[in-house]
Design an enzyme around this catalytic site. Structure first.
Site, PDB file in Angstrom:
ATOM      1  N   HIS A 164     -25.591  18.058   2.548  1.00 61.37           N
ATOM      2  CA  HIS A 164     -26.778  18.741   3.049  1.00 61.37           C
ATOM      3  C   HIS A 164     -26.492  19.226   4.467  1.00 61.37           C
ATOM      4  O   HIS A 164     -25.750  18.600   5.213  1.00 61.37           O
ATOM      5  CB  HIS A 164     -27.973  17.787   3.091  1.00 61.37           C
ATOM      6  N   CYS A 202     -25.736  18.832  -3.627  1.00 61.14           N
ATOM      7  CA  CYS A 202     -26.227  17.514  -4.022  1.00 61.14           C
ATOM      8  C   CYS A 202     -26.600  17.497  -5.508  1.00 61.14           C
ATOM      9  O   CYS A 202     -25.725  17.571  -6.354  1.00 61.14           O
ATOM     10  CB  CYS A 202     -27.395  17.094  -3.127  1.00 61.14           C
TER      11      CYS A 202
END
Length: 496
Positions: free
Chosen positions: A441, A336
């Site tokens: 994630h 991310c």
């Protein structure tokens, strides 16, 4: 409602364990946290965002995460500014002064409407709601228009249990002091105490418990022992007992950098649990860049303020240490915000996360990222291509950036993507195969994907086998068993 004498007193854990106990009895139970301030979050089935702790508590109830479980989520981007998420959607970013407002007349004063809307919907669908407070109910400066603790409890006429952490010391001062700072009606709302994380001989504690009950007129509903190696999804910041993995004597070294605004560090729980991995977090504000020496795999996690955290990383000399790590054969991963840092440039023209501007990134991957106000929230599944065979992978995305890969990828990281978007939007791998980054994630939660990443990084030990979900279930059962043994369940049941 479970309230605590301080942050990290055990509210999240106690709610999760009680949720599992009630669910075991076949009761329809759901978790509820009116307002959460945390950087660990989860994506709901309907594409919303809630605190990671409420997703854990939902799992304890046998439920999928839902935005009503956590109607207000605040994600700090700086010491004074936070993104405000209402019913799963990011509405705005506010300075603390605007959120609380003069004389408590800021946004917080109207947020109770969203809280009660979610609460009333849940009340119609479930037999029991287990509510978690936030921080402490005795924060004098935050009492006006409170929606997280006693303000909510009084609004819905909810009984309260107060929990304190004895492992930190001063447990009687915590409980008596908190009680003393509450109004008479709030004091009456507290039906008893739970003392958490006790180690030692309970007989030595008993005189203190007797005094506490006599002094306050309120019962001690239980003393919960310190549960060693209990690993459940953390609500927010790393605390000392979460930071390192188990000491297994493993020689394969994985290091995760921690910056001031690290988010979703729960991504790395599977690595911490792996018996063949020597795992540790490195706080870039305090650790030396030399601590990366000897690491096999270094990971850059997510961030709520990517450009500021990137600048901190550079200022502390970790950019040079990362280049040295890769030059000498180490592998590097970015997740991310860490993925964005691996690129060439990060632009924030509208000041989505902080002051508008542009930052030179680390230039490990051919990427350019532009931060935008609209947030991507999605559960994603596909296939991860790191070795000779692709393996199944699933996870979730939570980010404001749009990342563009420059040129044609010689090696795609993901072969299949179920969102209808190009697989390159999810992540990419360097031409030499030493570095990869992605927006996914939870990439390590699936055992096959975890094994594939470790094998790519040079690990030659045994496969992990157990998924994080299976481990979570085992830990929730262990927690529930402990609470059933050490809490006065008859008294607790009388409160429902």
């Amino acid at each position: 409602m479970i309230q605590g004498t301080a942050s990290d007193a055990g509210k999240t854990t106690l709610v999760a364990g009680l949720c599992r106990l009630l669910a075991r009895q076949g009761l329809k139970v759901a978790p509820f946290k009116p307002q959460n301030m945390a950087l660990n979050s989860a994506v709901t089935e309907d594409g919303g965002e809630i605190g990671r702790a409420q997703a854990l508590q939902a799992a304890a109830c046998g439920l999928k995460p839902h935005t009503d479980f956590n109607p207000i989520l605040l994600k700090p981007g700086s010491d004074t500014r936070a993104q405000v998420i209402v019913h799963g959607k990011a509405l705005t970013s506010l300075e603390a002064s605007a959120f609380f407002g003069p004389e408590g007349k800021g946004y917080k004063a109207i947020a109770i409407e969203a809280v009660l809307e979610s609460y009333n919907r849940l009340k119609q669908s479930f037999d029991y709601l287990l509510v978690e407070g936030a921080g402490s109910p005795a924060e004098i400066n935050l009492r006006e228009n409170d929606i997280a603790n006693m303000g909510f409890a009084e609004a819905v006429d909810c009984p309260v249990i107060l929990v304190a952490d004895i492992d930190k010391g001063g447990v009687f001062a915590q409980l008596v002091g908190t009680l003393a700072l509450l109004s008479e009606s709030e004091q009456a709302r507290i039906k008893g105490f739970v003392i958490n994380r006790f180690r030692g001989d309970i007989n030595l504690l008993q005189p203190g418990l007797d005094w506490l009950e006599a002094h306050t007129g309120k019962p001690v509903l239980g003393v919960v022992p310190y549960l060693h190696n209990l690993l459940l999804d953390a609500e927010d910041a790393l605390v000392p007992y979460q930071q390192a993995g188990a000491d297994s004597g493993a020689r394969f070294r994985v290091r995760v950098l921690v910056y001031p605004r690290t988010s979703n560090h729960t991504d790395f729980d599977p690595l911490r649990l792996h018996p063949g991995v020597d795992f540790d977090y490195l706080d870039i504000q305090h650790a030396s860049p030399d601590a990366l020496q000897g690491a096999d795999l270094v990971i850059l996690p997510g961030s709520k303020n990517v450009r500021a955290d990137l600048e901190c990383l550079k200022t502390k000399g970790f950019d040079c240490a990362l280049r040295k790590h890769v030059r000498y054969g180490g592998k590097l991963v970015g997740i991310c915000g860490g993925y964005q840092m691996l690129g060439i440039e990060i632009d924030d023209p509208d000041g989505v996360e902080d002051t508008p501007g542009s930052s030179d990134a680390l230039e490990f991957l051919p990427l350019i990222t532009e931060l935008e106000g609209s947030k991507v929230l999605a559960n994603v599944s596909g296939e991860l291509s790191l070795g000779e065979e692709a393996v199944a992978v699933k996870g979730y995305e939570i980010h404001c950036g749009r990342t563009t890969v420059l040129g044609q990828l010689s090696r795609p990281l993901f072969l299949v993507d179920d969102t209808g978007n190009p697989a390159s939007d999810r992540g990419c791998i360097s031409d030499d195969g030493a570095i990869f980054g992605c927006y996914l994630h939870g990439i390590f939660d699936t055992p096959a994907a975890l094994d594939a990443v470790l094998a790519w990084a040079g690990y030659r030990g045994a496969a992990r086998g157990t998924s994080l979900e299976e481990h979570r279930e085992q830990q929730l059962e262990r927690l529930a068993d402990t609470l059933a043994e050490h809490l006065d369940m008859a008294r607790l049941n009388s409160l429902f």
